[in-house]
Design a protein around this motif. Structure first.
Motif, PDB file in Angstrom:
ATOM      1  N   PRO A   1       9.925 -24.528  -1.348  1.00 13.77           N
ATOM      2  CA  PRO A   1      10.095 -23.741  -2.806  1.00 13.77           C
ATOM      3  C   PRO A   1       8.860 -24.155  -3.731  1.00 13.77           C
ATOM      4  O   PRO A   1       8.209 -23.485  -4.728  1.00 13.77           O
ATOM      5  N   GLY A   2       7.812 -25.169  -3.206  1.00 16.36           N
ATOM      6  CA  GLY A   2       6.731 -25.525  -4.235  1.00 16.36           C
ATOM      7  C   GLY A   2       5.647 -24.483  -4.595  1.00 16.36           C
ATOM      8  O   GLY A   2       5.631 -24.603  -5.856  1.00 16.36           O
ATOM      9  N   PRO A   3       5.380 -23.368  -3.582  1.00 13.00           N
ATOM     10  CA  PRO A   3       4.358 -22.601  -4.421  1.00 13.00           C
ATOM     11  C   PRO A   3       4.938 -21.659  -5.363  1.00 13.00           C
ATOM     12  O   PRO A   3       4.106 -21.734  -6.518  1.00 13.00           O
ATOM     13  N   LEU A   4       6.360 -21.271  -5.518  1.00 12.36           N
ATOM     14  CA  LEU A   4       6.692 -20.335  -6.469  1.00 12.36           C
ATOM     15  C   LEU A   4       6.940 -21.463  -7.499  1.00 12.36           C
ATOM     16  O   LEU A   4       6.729 -20.882  -8.968  1.00 12.36           O
ATOM     17  N   LEU A   5       7.407 -22.575  -7.364  1.00 10.36           N
ATOM     18  CA  LEU A   5       7.594 -23.513  -8.804  1.00 10.36           C
ATOM     19  C   LEU A   5       6.192 -23.800  -9.444  1.00 10.36           C
ATOM     20  O   LEU A   5       6.215 -23.803 -10.536  1.00 10.36           O
ATOM     21  N   ALA A   6       5.309 -24.072  -8.663  1.00 11.77           N
ATOM     22  CA  ALA A   6       3.970 -24.355  -9.323  1.00 11.77           C
ATOM     23  C   ALA A   6       3.448 -23.207  -9.975  1.00 11.77           C
ATOM     24  O   ALA A   6       2.940 -23.278 -11.071  1.00 11.77           O
TER      25      ALA A   6
END
Lengths: 486, 204
Positions: free
Chosen positions: A469-474
């Motif tokens: 999920p990292g890219p979307l959250l960032a």
């Protein structure tokens, strides 16, 4: 002067889209009716190119206001524009096969979609009430035309007319609100409006200003189809050609939510106490209406319309929190919603029986036996929309409800959870129809390579979101910081 | 000054009289013509106020486009205006009442008119005094410079309106016989004429 030209390059994606749309129009007119396929692919290329341009001129942490303070670029705009462009491009690809089979493949359709997308980008970048209205009308006018695009079909024409009349009404309300705001503040510029509230810590706004703000929100609530301004949605979704419905459910909704965030968090952050109540009312109404009204639907496009109303309700829960965590949750929710809704409509577009489109939920009976792949993908989307972990839809809901709880909106969060339990019924019913009922007939095959590709990619994105999920959250985090820094 | 006052009363009296005639004329075409007269007089009132740009827009847009459209509608569509008017006397009391209420509201609003005190400080562009700069020139100064973005956006909206109108109405109709001049000219006698020898005399 050179500085001005350098500034203008920040609007390169919009300028490129406008020029490309006019070139494609010329090309289409010269090549005639048979050019529909070529123009569609070129339009897809235009949209993807524009997305690349958006990313390449991204201002990073800073926030740039250009074109006499009418146009703003920041990370929030980049995030939303990339999503809108991607959604428009994918829905255009999905429309190809349908339009050719229904014999409505005309080159104007992709061009109108490109122009509508241009309007959405202008909405997202609006830094002035007039720029907001111009973008909104550019988008809406193109949408009215594509809703009635299947002009030999009575229902499509009806959908177009209904959308036009109610859209004009909502534009009127929005303009009325804008004129009141202008009358009471003396400015239409977002930066100037924000400056009015920045001076004093505890502002008591005049009644006229609040009325204007409420009218503005009513106009935007029409566009995001939030209760009680949702009544056009089921009819328009049902009547419009299915690829058009897919487009309506994806890109314009996202753009309207972006506009709502831009207006409420940008200039009117100082009035959060006033608009919070309106957002809470819209949110509760949308969630409850969607949960109960969708139960009796037999047409899957109408069901998706109600489902869309419900999703807007959940997204508004995050906005009601009116803080960074809440808005970040809205962005994550809308991004996930976009993927789910595109995937679902891709499955609906594959529902053809004997060369004819079918739209009934009963037509899905026994899909697991006749086409197991599509049944699996559709089941993933339905479970995700219902909010079942570990699918992406669960995380979207988790973030908005957490934001609401942290902001002390306990009642809203509880109503939201209860509504999503009710809504789970009709999502899971579709899974039950597909897996436990006897087949009544099988859908036509093959469905086309592009459809399989869209289904697979969106399905995997929803299924495996929890792993990465990292890219979307960032990206959402950066977008929200830019929005609040304004 | 007195000429200005006289002109004001003349134009407003004619405008009101024309407005009354619009709803009371028997012939709908006459109604539209009176409407045009009312527009012209309102434009003249704008000129008296020094707003010559609004006056021109009123004439160009309302007289040039809207009123002509009305005329077309009135003359082309088969609407029975006698039937439409039938309830006129019946609804007159209610209509008058609503009109009076509206008038009272307008009087109340204009009686209590105050400019928002903080609004004046925020105005986007100072309005130049009419004596220094004509208002069409003042508008032109900002329309193509400060507001070029909005001007271009309006152009895109009109483009969409044009595409939409064509998409939704233009259709190729296969059942219509069209004149094809090329094929007419290219016709040769031997393709279409058949010479029959009719036997003379009549054996049978």
């Amino acid at each position: 002067m050179p500085a001005e030209i350098g500034f203008l390059s920040m609007a390169a994606p919009e300028i490129f889209m406008a020029c490309a749309a006019m070139l494609l129009l010329m090309g289409g007119v010269f090549l005639g009716e048979r050019s529909a396929r070529l123009i569609t692919w070129l339009s897809v290329a235009t949209l993807l190119m524009a997305a690349l341009l958006v990313l390449s001129v991204a201002p990073g942490e800073s926030r740039l206001v250009l074109l006499s303070d009418l146009f703003v670029t920041d990370s929030f705009g980049v995030f939303m524009k990339v999503l809108v462009l991607a959604a428009s491009a994918v829905t255009l690809i999905m429309s190809l096969g349908f339009n050719e089979r229904e014999q409505i493949a005309r080159f104007e359709y992709p061009i109108l979609v490109v122009l509508a997308t241009l309007g959405m980008m202008m909405m997202i970048s609006a830094n002035d009430l007039i720029a907001l209205y111009m973008g909104l009308e550019l988008q809406s006018l193109a949408l009215y035309v594509v809703a009635a695009f299947h002009r030999d079909s009575l229902r499509s024409t009806e959908a177009g007319l209904k959308y036009f009349v109610l859209g004009a009404l909502s534009s009127g309300m929005l303009l009325y609100g804008c004129s009141l705001i202008y009358g009471f503040l003396g400015t239409t510029n977002f930066s100037d409006i924000a400056a009015v509230f920045a001076g004093e810590a505890d502002v008591t706004p005049s009644v006229g200003l609040v009325v204007g703000l409420v009218f503005l929100m009513v106009g935007l609530a029409f566009k995001v189809s939030a209760f009680p301004f949702h009544m056009w949605t089921p009819d328009v979704y049902e009547g419009a050609p299915t690829p058009v419905t897919a487009f309506f459910a994806a890109a314009p909704k996202l753009a309207a939510v972006a506009l709502l965030l831009r207006v409420l968090i940008g200039p009117f952050q100082g009035l959060a106490g006033e608009w919070q109540q309106v957002v809470v009312a819209l949110s509760i109404g949308s969630m409850l209406l969607a949960a109960f009204a969708a139960i009796n639907q037999t047409n899957i496009k109408r069901l998706m319309a109600y489902s869309g109303i419900g999703h807007i309700g959940y997204a508004l829960v995050g906005l009601a929190a009116a803080n960074e965590a809440g808005v970040r949750a809205v962005l994550i929710y809308m991004a996930i919603y976009l993927v789910m809704v595109i995937g679902t409509f891709c499955c609906i577009l594959c529902m053809r029986n004997g060369g004819r489109m079918v739209e009934g939920i009963d037509d899905l009976k026994g899909l697991a036996k006749t086409s197991p792949g599509m049944a699996l993908v559709l089941a993933i989307f339905m479970f995700s929309m219902a909010g079942i972990p570990p699918l992406a839809g669960f995380f979207g809901k988790l973030y908005v409800f957490l934001a609401a709880l942290n902001a002390g909106l306990y009642a809203l969060a509880i109503i939201g959870v209860l509504a999503s339990v009710v809504a789970a019924f009709y999502y899971v019913r579709i899974v039950k129809v597909m897996y436990f009922d006897e087949p009544v007939g099988s859908f036509d095959r093959p469905v086309g390579r592009e459809m399989v590709a869209v289904q697979t990619v969106t399905g995997l994105m929803i299924l495996l979101f929890f792993l990465w999920p990292g890219p979307l959250l960032a990206a959402a985090e950066a977008a929200v910081r830019a929005l609040f820094a304004a | 000054m007195i000429i200005q006052a006289l002109a004001f009363y003349l134009f407003s009296a004619v405008a009101i009289a024309a407005g009354v005639m619009v709803i009371s004329a028997r012939n709908p075409v006459h109604s539209v013509l009176f409407l045009i007269l009312a527009f012209f007089n309102s434009a003249a009132l704008f000129v008296l106020m020094g707003a010559e740009f609004l006056a021109m827009i009123l004439v160009v847009v309302y007289v040039g486009a809207v009123a002509v459209l009305f005329l077309f509608v009135v003359m082309m569509l088969d609407i029975n205006f006698v039937e439409l008017r039938q309830g006129f006397l019946q609804y007159l009391p209610v209509g008058t009442l609503i009109g009076i209420i509206l008038l009272l509201e307008l009087v109340l609003i204009f009686g209590g008119w105050v400019a928002a005190p903080e609004a004046a400080a925020n105005v986007a562009i100072e309005i130049p005094p009419p004596a220094e700069l004509h208002n069409s020139a003042a508008l032109g100064r900002v329309l193509y410079t400060k507001y070029i973005y909005l001007f271009q956006a309006a152009g895109m909206i009109l483009l969409i309106a044009m595409i939409g109108a064509i998409v939704l109405t233009l259709r190729a109709r296969p059942d219509v016989r069209r004149q094809r001049i090329a094929s007419q000219v290219a016709r040769r006698p031997e393709d279409v004429l058949e010479i029959k020898k009719v036997p003379s005399g009549g054996a049978g």
